[in-house]
Each structure stands twice: as C-alpha cells, then as structure tokens.
Write an enzyme that holds these catalytic residues in place. Structure first.
Site, PDB file in Angstrom:
ATOM      1  N   LYS A  54       0.821  -1.377   0.011  1.00  0.00           N
ATOM      2  CA  LYS A  54      -0.113  -0.030  -0.154  1.00  0.00           C
ATOM      3  C   LYS A  54       0.937   1.192  -0.079  1.00  0.00           C
ATOM      4  CE  LYS A  54      -4.596  -1.440   1.939  1.00  0.00           C
ATOM      5  NZ  LYS A  54      -5.604  -0.874   2.752  1.00  0.00           N
ATOM      6  N   LYS A  74      -4.346  -9.010  -6.413  1.00  0.00           N
ATOM      7  CA  LYS A  74      -5.471  -9.431  -5.832  1.00  0.00           C
ATOM      8  C   LYS A  74      -6.852  -8.339  -6.020  1.00  0.00           C
ATOM      9  CE  LYS A  74      -5.869  -7.127  -1.452  1.00  0.00           C
ATOM     10  NZ  LYS A  74      -6.283  -7.130   0.013  1.00  0.00           N
ATOM     11  N   LYS A  79     -11.395  -3.337  -4.096  1.00  0.00           N
ATOM     12  CA  LYS A  79     -12.190  -2.048  -4.305  1.00  0.00           C
ATOM     13  C   LYS A  79     -11.522  -0.867  -4.430  1.00  0.00           C
ATOM     14  CE  LYS A  79     -14.045  -2.973   0.595  1.00  0.00           C
ATOM     15  NZ  LYS A  79     -12.668  -2.728   1.204  1.00  0.00           N
TER      16      LYS A  79
HETATM   17  P1  AMP Z   1     -10.918  -4.949   2.548  1.00  0.00           P
HETATM   18  O1  AMP Z   1     -11.622  -4.985   1.371  1.00  0.00           O
HETATM   19  O2  AMP Z   1      -9.459  -5.008   2.528  1.00  0.00           O
HETATM   20  O3  AMP Z   1     -11.607  -4.344   3.576  1.00  0.00           O
HETATM   21  O4  AMP Z   1     -11.094  -6.735   2.923  1.00  0.00           O
HETATM   22  C1  AMP Z   1     -12.388  -7.204   3.779  1.00  0.00           C
HETATM   23  C2  AMP Z   1     -12.351  -8.673   3.655  1.00  0.00           C
HETATM   24  O5  AMP Z   1     -12.435  -9.117   2.314  1.00  0.00           O
HETATM   25  C3  AMP Z   1     -11.070  -9.319   4.147  1.00  0.00           C
HETATM   26  O6  AMP Z   1     -11.407 -10.552   5.099  1.00  0.00           O
HETATM   27  C4  AMP Z   1     -10.105  -9.738   3.064  1.00  0.00           C
HETATM   28  O7  AMP Z   1      -9.292 -10.495   3.376  1.00  0.00           O
HETATM   29  C5  AMP Z   1     -11.149  -9.999   2.120  1.00  0.00           C
HETATM   30  N1  AMP Z   1     -10.753  -9.731   0.767  1.00  0.00           N
HETATM   31  C6  AMP Z   1     -10.450  -8.683   0.256  1.00  0.00           C
HETATM   32  N2  AMP Z   1     -10.061  -8.759  -1.176  1.00  0.00           N
HETATM   33  C7  AMP Z   1     -10.243 -10.072  -1.378  1.00  0.00           C
HETATM   34  C8  AMP Z   1      -9.886 -10.983  -2.502  1.00  0.00           C
HETATM   35  N3  AMP Z   1      -9.395 -10.369  -3.564  1.00  0.00           N
HETATM   36  N4  AMP Z   1     -10.179 -12.257  -2.376  1.00  0.00           N
HETATM   37  C9  AMP Z   1     -10.390 -12.630  -1.197  1.00  0.00           C
HETATM   38  N5  AMP Z   1     -10.881 -11.951  -0.157  1.00  0.00           N
HETATM   39  C10 AMP Z   1     -10.619 -10.727  -0.165  1.00  0.00           C
END
Ligand code: AMP
Ligand code: TRP
Length: 332
Positions: free
Chosen positions: A111, A194, A197
């Site tokens: 990041k 990955k 968002k």
């Molecule tokens: P975040 O979007 O970083 O707030 O992540 C929220 C949850 O979604 C966390 O448990 C992450 O590990 C999961 N997550 C985020 N992006 C991915 C992805 N591309 N594949 C699988 N899990 C994800």
C-alpha cells in the site's frame, strides 16, 4: 459458543473478492457462533478518504452486509469509530508491537508503494489497530481472506507478548478462518494482483452493486490466455487468469476446481465466460437489489449501526478497562 470478529473497510463498494473471501463466510458462521462484524472506518483513513464519501461508503457497506444476510438482531453490526475501546487498546498495542514486526508486513509495503516516506503513520500501525479490533472482544475466530493471514499472526504475537510482559493469561489465541476455493480472488485484468475495491480500474473487479450487463461485460473482457481450459486442476499451474476464473466459478457454484474442469475442461474461454457470467449474475443480483432497497432508507441503516455500536461497547469497554488496569493506569 466461540466469538467471532471480522472487519471490512468502507473504502469503496464491496467486491466479488470480499464476498467470496470473507462476507459469504461471515453469513454462514452466524449459525453456530456469536458474531461481531465491524465496518472499519478508522482503518479506511490510513489512506486519504473524502469525508462525505467516507460517511456515505460506511452506510453503503453496512447496507451491503445486511443485504448479504448479516442478521443485526442475533449478532452485532457496527462501525469501528463509534466504539472507542478499539483505539484505547490499539494505543497499548502500539507500545507492545516491535518495529521489526511491523517492518515485515507485506500489506504495508504494497500500500505504501515506492514513496514510503510519504505514507501515513496510521498505515504503518494499521495491524496493531486490527489486533485491538479482535482482542478487545476476546474473540477467538476471525474469518478473513488469505491476504490477512500475516496480520492475524502479528495479532497473536502481540497478544502473547502482552500476556508475557504483564504476567497474565488475558488475551486468547486467535484462529484465522480462511475458507473456500476463492479465499484469494484476483483482478480480472491481472491474475497476479488481488481484486481490490481501491484498484483504479473498475474493469479489474466485480462490485456487489454492478448490474447484470456490467457484470457480463467485465467477465467477457477479463484477461485470459489463448489455450483452452485444462481438463484437471494441475493444468492451471502457471495460468493465473485461468485459475482465477475457475476458482470464482467453483466458489459461486459451491463446488471445487476439479468439478468445474470436469464440465468445462477442453473448451475455449468464450463459452466458459458465458456460463460464469450467468452464474455470477444469478448470485449477485439479489444482493445488489437488496442493497439498493436498504439504502432507500439511510436512517434505518444508521440506526442499525448505532444500536450495534452500543452492544459492541458493552462487551469491549470492560475488556479495554481491564487491559488498562493491567498496564498500570489509574482508573479515570
Ligand atoms: P478489505 O476490502 O481490505 O477491507 O477486506 C475485507 C475482507 O475481504 C478481508 O477479510 C479480506 O481478506 C477479504 N478480501 C479482500 N479482497 C479479497 C480478495 N481479492 N479475495 C479474497 N478475499 C478478499
Ligand atoms: N485489515 C482487514 C482488511 O483489510 C480489515 C480488518 C480490520 C479486519 N480489522 C479487522 C479483519 C479485524 C478482521 C478482523 O481486510
């Protein structure tokens, strides 16, 4: 019954990666756990967020979680900034975690990018706040996607060092729950990155609020290689884009890669993408519709979060107070 805590940042609309890696499991775990689910707005501001958008996105995230099937009557859904115990414990953890531990965190490196000097101090101590989110409830199980594994190991290191330094058995060990064939969903434009968002390209992800035409178009345009699909999972080796699409299909169809390839192996990507688009639309459209319905009553969503925050604080406040007492703070 074991207590679960997990969090998601309101840094945009949740993606198919969030859904398959985390949210779908959050919903399923409600059957046999006591669950706390948190929209982590404090984590979101570790990178710049427009204030109006942050408020709107926090509400949208809560609406999407409700639409996925989080039950705010039997469990607790809240926004992190409303429960001050997280920050109280996070400060103590800032003083427990070692710089050497934080320096190993790959998410910070990703990041912060090349311009590390210009990253916020908050981004650096992000994992300490995440440890506090979990441990301030004495939660023992944490459903996350695979990318969060390292942060949970750090949380256990912090808990252990706290217990050791203060000579107590206060914080429990956390068990990560990294579940399903799509614990790491990759970008549709690059199978080695990955799905996120916050990716600048909207074409790289499927949002839980995308309409059917948008989903179909994004999948049709998803990057692939020129070979047909292999007959077995071993043939996905070295083909990250093919592996990703097969993994998504398997997760949505609640099966595994071998079963998907038994049906679609040997075919080109054209027909497979059509089938994948139809399946994705069938699974996501009801969620998008329910999210829109919830957002038509923003006050209703806010009331759910406020009530959740009160219930979360009832659990977290005494645990934060006890941690402060163990550290040697006089009661306020
Ligand atoms: P975040 O979007 O970083 O707030 O992540 C929220 C949850 O979604 C966390 O448990 C992450 O590990 C999961 N997550 C985020 N992006 C991915 C992805 N591309 N594949 C699988 N899990 C994800
Ligand atoms: N760091 C997590 C992510 O980006 C979000 C998060 C914050 C979290 N606090 C948490 C996840 C506590 C699980 C438990 O995905």
């Amino acid at each position: 019954m074991q207590r679960i805590l997990s969090g998601i940042q309101p840094s945009g609309v949740p993606t198919l990666g969030n859904y398959l890696g985390a949210l779908r499991n959050w919903v399923a775990l409600q059957h046999d756990h006591e669950c706390l689910y948190c929209v982590v707005d404090l984590h979101a501001i570790t990178v710049w967020q427009d204030p109006h958008q942050l408020a709107a996105q926090t509400r949208e995230m809560a609406a999407a979680l409700l639409a996925c099937g989080i039950d705010p009557e039997r469990h607790v859904l809240f926004h992190q900034s409303a429960v001050h115990a997280h920050v109280r414990l996070a400060w103590i953890f800032n003083c427990i975690a070692r710089l050497g531990w934080l320096n190993r965190m790959t998410q910070f490196k990703d990041k912060a990018g090349k311009d590390r000097e210009n990253a916020s101090a908050g981004l650096y101590v992000y994992p300490n706040l995440m440890a506090a989110d979990i441990l301030v409830y004495h939660a023992t199980r944490v459903p996350v996607g695979d990318d969060q594994r390292q942060h949970l190991e750090l949380a256990n290191d912090i808990a252990q060092k706290f217990n050791h330094d203060y000579g107590v058995e206060f914080f429990p060990t956390i068990e990560p729950l990294i579940l399903g064939p799509a614990a790491r969903v990759m970008s549709l434009r690059d199978g080695t990155k990955k799905m996120s968002k916050s990716d600048p390209s909207d074409q790289s992800r499927i949002n839980l609020t995308d309409d059917a035409d948008t989903i179909a178009l994004k999948i049709r345009r998803a990057k692939t290689d020129p070979e047909p699909l292999p007959e077995t999972p071993a043939g996905l080796e070295g083909r990250p884009e093919a592996r990703n699409l097969v993994g998504i299909y398997a997760a949505l169809a609640e099966t595994d890669a071998a079963a998907v390839l038994a049906e679609h192996g040997g075919k080109g990507f054209g027909p497979f993408k059509e089938a994948l688009a139809a399946l994705t639309i069938a699974r996501l459209e009801p969620i998008a519709e329910e999210t829109r319905r919830r957002l038509a009553d923003p006050g209703g969503v806010d009331a759910v979060l406020r009530k959740g925050a009160r219930r979360a604080a009832e659990i977290a406040d005494p645990i934060a107070a006890e941690a402060e007492r163990l550290v040697g703070f006089l009661p306020g």
